[in-house]
Each structure stands twice: as structure tokens, then as C-alpha cells.
Design a protein around this motif. Sequence first.
Motif, PDB file in Angstrom:
ATOM      1  N   ASP A  51       0.829  -1.211   0.000  1.00 14.99           N
ATOM      2  CA  ASP A  51       0.000   0.000   0.000  1.00 14.99           C
ATOM      3  C   ASP A  51       0.860   1.256   0.000  1.00 14.99           C
ATOM      4  N   GLU A  52       1.892   1.240   0.806  1.00 19.65           N
ATOM      5  CA  GLU A  52       2.750   2.429   0.879  1.00 19.65           C
ATOM      6  C   GLU A  52       3.456   2.661  -0.449  1.00 19.65           C
ATOM      7  N   ARG A  53       3.970   1.581  -1.053  1.00 24.99           N
ATOM      8  CA  ARG A  53       4.658   1.737  -2.342  1.00 24.99           C
ATOM      9  C   ARG A  53       3.682   2.198  -3.420  1.00 24.99           C
ATOM     10  N   LYS A  54       2.486   1.640  -3.415  1.00 19.33           N
ATOM     11  CA  LYS A  54       1.505   2.020  -4.428  1.00 19.33           C
ATOM     12  C   LYS A  54       1.117   3.485  -4.293  1.00 19.33           C
ATOM     13  N   ASN A  55       0.914   3.961  -3.077  1.00 14.55           N
ATOM     14  CA  ASN A  55       0.595   5.370  -2.863  1.00 14.55           C
ATOM     15  C   ASN A  55       1.709   6.273  -3.379  1.00 14.55           C
ATOM     16  N   SER A  56       2.951   5.864  -3.098  1.00 22.43           N
ATOM     17  CA  SER A  56       4.100   6.648  -3.549  1.00 22.43           C
ATOM     18  C   SER A  56       4.187   6.688  -5.071  1.00 22.43           C
ATOM     19  N   VAL A  57       4.005   5.518  -5.699  1.00 26.52           N
ATOM     20  CA  VAL A  57       4.085   5.440  -7.169  1.00 26.52           C
ATOM     21  C   VAL A  57       2.971   6.263  -7.809  1.00 26.52           C
ATOM     22  N   LEU A  58       1.749   6.140  -7.290  1.00 21.83           N
ATOM     23  CA  LEU A  58       0.632   6.910  -7.839  1.00 21.83           C
ATOM     24  C   LEU A  58       0.860   8.403  -7.712  1.00 21.83           C
ATOM     25  N   GLN A  59       1.385   8.813  -6.563  1.00 21.23           N
ATOM     26  CA  GLN A  59       1.666  10.234  -6.359  1.00 21.23           C
ATOM     27  C   GLN A  59       2.665  10.745  -7.394  1.00 21.23           C
ATOM     28  N   ARG A  60       3.673   9.935  -7.664  1.00 20.75           N
ATOM     29  CA  ARG A  60       4.693  10.353  -8.625  1.00 20.75           C
ATOM     30  C   ARG A  60       4.153  10.334 -10.056  1.00 20.75           C
ATOM     31  N   LEU A  61       3.447   9.262 -10.426  1.00 20.29           N
ATOM     32  CA  LEU A  61       2.965   9.136 -11.805  1.00 20.29           C
ATOM     33  C   LEU A  61       1.892  10.178 -12.131  1.00 20.29           C
ATOM     34  N   GLN A  62       1.024  10.473 -11.156  1.00 14.30           N
ATOM     35  CA  GLN A  62      -0.034  11.453 -11.403  1.00 14.30           C
ATOM     36  C   GLN A  62       0.538  12.844 -11.646  1.00 14.30           C
ATOM     37  N   GLY A  63       1.737  13.091 -11.107  1.00 11.34           N
ATOM     38  CA  GLY A  63       2.380  14.377 -11.354  1.00 11.34           C
ATOM     39  C   GLY A  63       3.134  14.435 -12.666  1.00 11.34           C
ATOM     40  N   GLN A  64       3.289  13.249 -13.335  1.00 13.24           N
ATOM     41  CA  GLN A  64       4.076  13.205 -14.567  1.00 13.24           C
ATOM     42  C   GLN A  64       3.247  12.885 -15.811  1.00 13.24           C
ATOM     43  N   TYR A  65       2.189  12.091 -15.638  1.00 13.80           N
ATOM     44  CA  TYR A  65       1.446  11.610 -16.798  1.00 13.80           C
ATOM     45  C   TYR A  65      -0.041  11.911 -16.653  1.00 13.80           C
ATOM     46  N   GLU A  66      -0.683  12.209 -17.780  1.00 12.14           N
ATOM     47  CA  GLU A  66      -2.113  12.456 -17.766  1.00 12.14           C
ATOM     48  C   GLU A  66      -2.892  11.154 -17.652  1.00 12.14           C
ATOM     49  N   GLN A  67      -2.376  10.106 -18.302  1.00 12.27           N
ATOM     50  CA  GLN A  67      -3.071   8.810 -18.289  1.00 12.27           C
ATOM     51  C   GLN A  67      -2.196   7.764 -17.616  1.00 12.27           C
ATOM     52  N   LEU A  68      -2.751   7.088 -16.626  1.00 14.47           N
ATOM     53  CA  LEU A  68      -2.015   6.070 -15.890  1.00 14.47           C
ATOM     54  C   LEU A  68      -2.251   4.694 -16.516  1.00 14.47           C
ATOM     55  N   PRO A  69      -1.318   3.759 -16.333  1.00 15.63           N
ATOM     56  CA  PRO A  69      -1.539   2.391 -16.816  1.00 15.63           C
ATOM     57  C   PRO A  69      -2.684   1.738 -16.035  1.00 15.63           C
ATOM     58  N   PRO A  70      -3.264   0.661 -16.566  1.00 18.98           N
ATOM     59  CA  PRO A  70      -4.321  -0.050 -15.833  1.00 18.98           C
ATOM     60  C   PRO A  70      -3.835  -0.460 -14.445  1.00 18.98           C
ATOM     61  N   MET A  71      -4.739  -0.430 -13.477  1.00 21.55           N
ATOM     62  CA  MET A  71      -4.357  -0.704 -12.092  1.00 21.55           C
ATOM     63  C   MET A  71      -3.816  -2.119 -11.903  1.00 21.55           C
ATOM     64  N   ASP A  72      -4.353  -3.101 -12.655  1.00 23.04           N
ATOM     65  CA  ASP A  72      -3.852  -4.460 -12.473  1.00 23.04           C
ATOM     66  C   ASP A  72      -2.397  -4.579 -12.953  1.00 23.04           C
ATOM     67  N   VAL A  73      -2.058  -3.837 -14.016  1.00 25.72           N
ATOM     68  CA  VAL A  73      -0.676  -3.816 -14.505  1.00 25.72           C
ATOM     69  C   VAL A  73       0.231  -3.139 -13.482  1.00 25.72           C
ATOM     70  N   LEU A  74      -0.240  -2.021 -12.943  1.00 30.16           N
ATOM     71  CA  LEU A  74       0.541  -1.285 -11.946  1.00 30.16           C
ATOM     72  C   LEU A  74       0.739  -2.118 -10.685  1.00 30.16           C
ATOM     73  N   ASP A  75      -0.325  -2.813 -10.256  1.00 31.03           N
ATOM     74  CA  ASP A  75      -0.223  -3.660  -9.063  1.00 31.03           C
ATOM     75  C   ASP A  75       0.841  -4.739  -9.245  1.00 31.03           C
ATOM     76  N   GLN A  76       0.841  -5.369 -10.422  1.00 30.29           N
ATOM     77  CA  GLN A  76       1.803  -6.437 -10.671  1.00 30.29           C
ATOM     78  C   GLN A  76       3.229  -5.899 -10.695  1.00 30.29           C
ATOM     79  N   GLN A  77       3.417  -4.729 -11.296  1.00 29.23           N
ATOM     80  CA  GLN A  77       4.748  -4.101 -11.343  1.00 29.23           C
ATOM     81  C   GLN A  77       5.262  -3.806  -9.933  1.00 29.23           C
ATOM     82  N   ILE A  78       4.379  -3.285  -9.097  1.00 27.02           N
ATOM     83  CA  ILE A  78       4.768  -2.943  -7.726  1.00 27.02           C
ATOM     84  C   ILE A  78       5.110  -4.205  -6.936  1.00 27.02           C
ATOM     85  N   LEU A  79       4.268  -5.234  -7.077  1.00 25.97           N
ATOM     86  CA  LEU A  79       4.529  -6.478  -6.358  1.00 25.97           C
ATOM     87  C   LEU A  79       5.841  -7.110  -6.816  1.00 25.97           C
ATOM     88  N   ASP A  80       6.094  -7.112  -8.122  1.00 29.30           N
ATOM     89  CA  ASP A  80       7.353  -7.653  -8.638  1.00 29.30           C
ATOM     90  C   ASP A  80       8.547  -6.890  -8.068  1.00 29.30           C
TER      91      ASP A  80
END
Length: 444
Positions: A51-80
Amino acid sequence: MNKTSLAAPLMQWVGALTISAAATFAQAETQILDRVIAVVDQGVVLQSEFDERKNSVLQRLQGQYEQLPPMDVLDQQILDQLILEQLQLEEAARYGMEISDQQLNQTIQQVMASNGFSSLDELAADLANEGMSLAQLREKIRRDLLINQVQQGVVNNRIRVTEQEIDNFLASSDGKFATSPDYHLGHILISVASSASPEDVAEAETKVNNIYQQLQNGESFSQMAIAHSNDQTALEGGDLGWRKLAQLPELFSDVVSNLEVGDVSEPIRSGAGFHLIKNIEQRGGGEQLVQQTKARHILIKTSEIMDDETAQEKLTELKAQIEDGADFAELARENSEDIGSMLEGGDLGWASPGMFVPAFENAMATTEIDEITGPFKSQFGWHILQVTDRRQEDMSDVVIRNKAAQMMRERRFDEELQVWLLELRENAYLDIKELDETGEGSGV
């Protein structure tokens, strides 16, 4: 960096925080505060980490990109990412790697300096605004340093650079450029227009010769550049920064290659006017003289039956025997526990700075020729040491080849790192709990 935005960059810089699973006991009941979402060999990845890593990644990506990747893809990347970090931390533990409080404190001081904080209280207050404590920051830094340490140690050990590969690299255009000297240059230009009359050219030549003579008499190059140069670097004191010869006009490179550090060239005529070039500093090139020391030693290691006091007493006795005329080499062969030098009578050969651990280097550097120093302690045990000779050795070729080898290792590091991480994961025991649509693990 803006102090108010410190937490997000730190999240990227130091990696993720591991928060241990916790339980509280109230009225004889156990309340589970965290869940395991992946078992990784001997360790686990917790829901709180995810949860902490996901919050951090979302905070960073939302400041850089208008469109985020699908959440299931992002979840898998974070878990990996968390799984690979846990595997590397376990490798670090297996190799006995640790990060000392001193290393942590030094790194925190670097973080404070680079972000403009003057005290720990100021840093702590800023972190608190972002929901983070100093203790959590220290844990983040500790994890990041451990991962970096195990990567450098394991991956670099897997990379092999042969002498033939070094020869081929040095013979290539890339190798010649990369290992060529760097020059920190100063420049003064007295410009002459293409339409200038012979009188104007003569006046400019007289002026540059005058400046050159003043510089030879000790005038400041930077001050003369500010006062007289027509080059765009005039207000910076004529500072051109660091350049390689290949980055200079041929008219300049031929001159610079023959300038000693501190020298100023005679006036150089070009289509733009008259130039003066100063070799302010130089890295590489020419002789690389290194003071080498020839020494021999006797090592006594500590153990359950050989404590520090006993080891010191034994070496003190051996030192006294040598000072009374006993043969150092013979006593080393009989008593030293350094297998590498024991059969050579303790002789370590010619050594350049940086070859030994600091305690040994310091003792060797402060010992006169033929003097015996010690007993002193290093991480290997207790020593007595004798310096037998010193010399100045030109290490130019060795320095160049070492630089080339290091560059080749750096080029191969990322590729070899990915291969190692893949092997690490393939050989690991993993039990990954299924994540639901909200990114939450099922728990165990």
C-alpha cells in the motif's frame, strides 16, 4: 529541491519501507494489523508495504502523466518490485552485509545538505508533514544501501574483462576518447573583425601580447579575462570548463597538449582574432607517479584461544627478537598466519596506495624505512610491520588500463544485473497471494 516536496523524491531515492507485521493484545484478543501478500524464500511482502509503495508510485505518476496504466498492470509491477527487493535483502543477509549507524548518519547528512535542511529537527518536521518519521527514513535508507551494496558486490564479481578486451577497447575510437586526458581550460579572446584594417590587426596583436606578458608576470588570468576578453565566457573569468582534446578546434588542441598545468599559451591567431589558452587543471595524461612501498609483516589472528592481549604479547616478543638481531623473514615463516605472505617471509611486495585496509595503510605510511611498527590491529588480526623500501613508480599505463576496465564493467553492469535478478527470482521459493481488484491481497 523545494523542501515541501521532499517526501516523494525520497521515496524514489531510498526505496521502500518494510514495516514488520504487528499484533496488539487487548482483553485477551489478538488483532491482526497487517497481512502477508507474498512469501519470498525466508521473508515476506506485507500489505502495508504494498500500500505504501503504491501510494508513492501513484503520487509520482499522477504528477508526470495524464493517463495512468491499468491498475492491475501497476499492481503487478509494484509487487514484482517488492519481491525483487526482498530477495536482494535476503542475499545481503546471506553474505553478512550490514549498514552501520555511521553510514546511515552520513547518508542522512547528505540528504539534508542536498535539500537545504540545517538540522535533524527541521528534516523531521518536514517529514512529519508528509506522514513519515525519521525512523522510517532511516529504514528506507538502510534498505536502499543494502540493495546497492549487494548489487555492486555480486554483479561486479560476475563481470569478467579480459586483457584482450581492454586492448581492443583502447584501440577503438571510443576507448581513445574516453581514456584521453581532460583539461580544465581558461580562454581570453581579443577579437579581430574579418574586415579589420592592418592597423586594427596590429593594435589587437599588441594588446594580446601585452596581456600575455602581464600573465607571465603573475597577473590573474580570470581578472584579465573579465577586463579584456571578447569571448562569451569573459564574465566567468574565461573558464571553459573541462574539455578533451577531441572537443577542441585543432588549432587549440595542438597547443593545449603541450601545456603544463598552470601554463598560458603564446597568442594564437585564428579567423576570430587572437587567443590565449591556460591549462588550469589536468586529469590523466603524462606521468602518473605513485609512491609505492615495499613492506613485510607478521599476522596473528585472534580466536577463542588467542585473545587480543595474548596476540599483542606474542607480537611484542617477536618484535623484540627482531630488534635483537633475529631474522624477520624466518620468524614470519614460523609464526605468521597470513598464508599469502608467510612463505615469502612476510614480504608483501611493492604496494600502491589503496591496496590494503585503512589500519594497515596508515601504519605503513607512517613507518620509516627499516623501522618496525606495531603491534597494531586491523580487521584481520594483529600485526607487526617493517617497511623495507619506497619508490616513485610511473603507473600511467596501469591507470589507463584500470580506467578502461572499469568503464567496460559499468557498460555491462545493467545487463548483468537484470540477468542476476532473473536468476534470483527463478531460483527462489515464492508463494504469491492473489490480489483483488482493489489491489489488496487475500492475506494468510
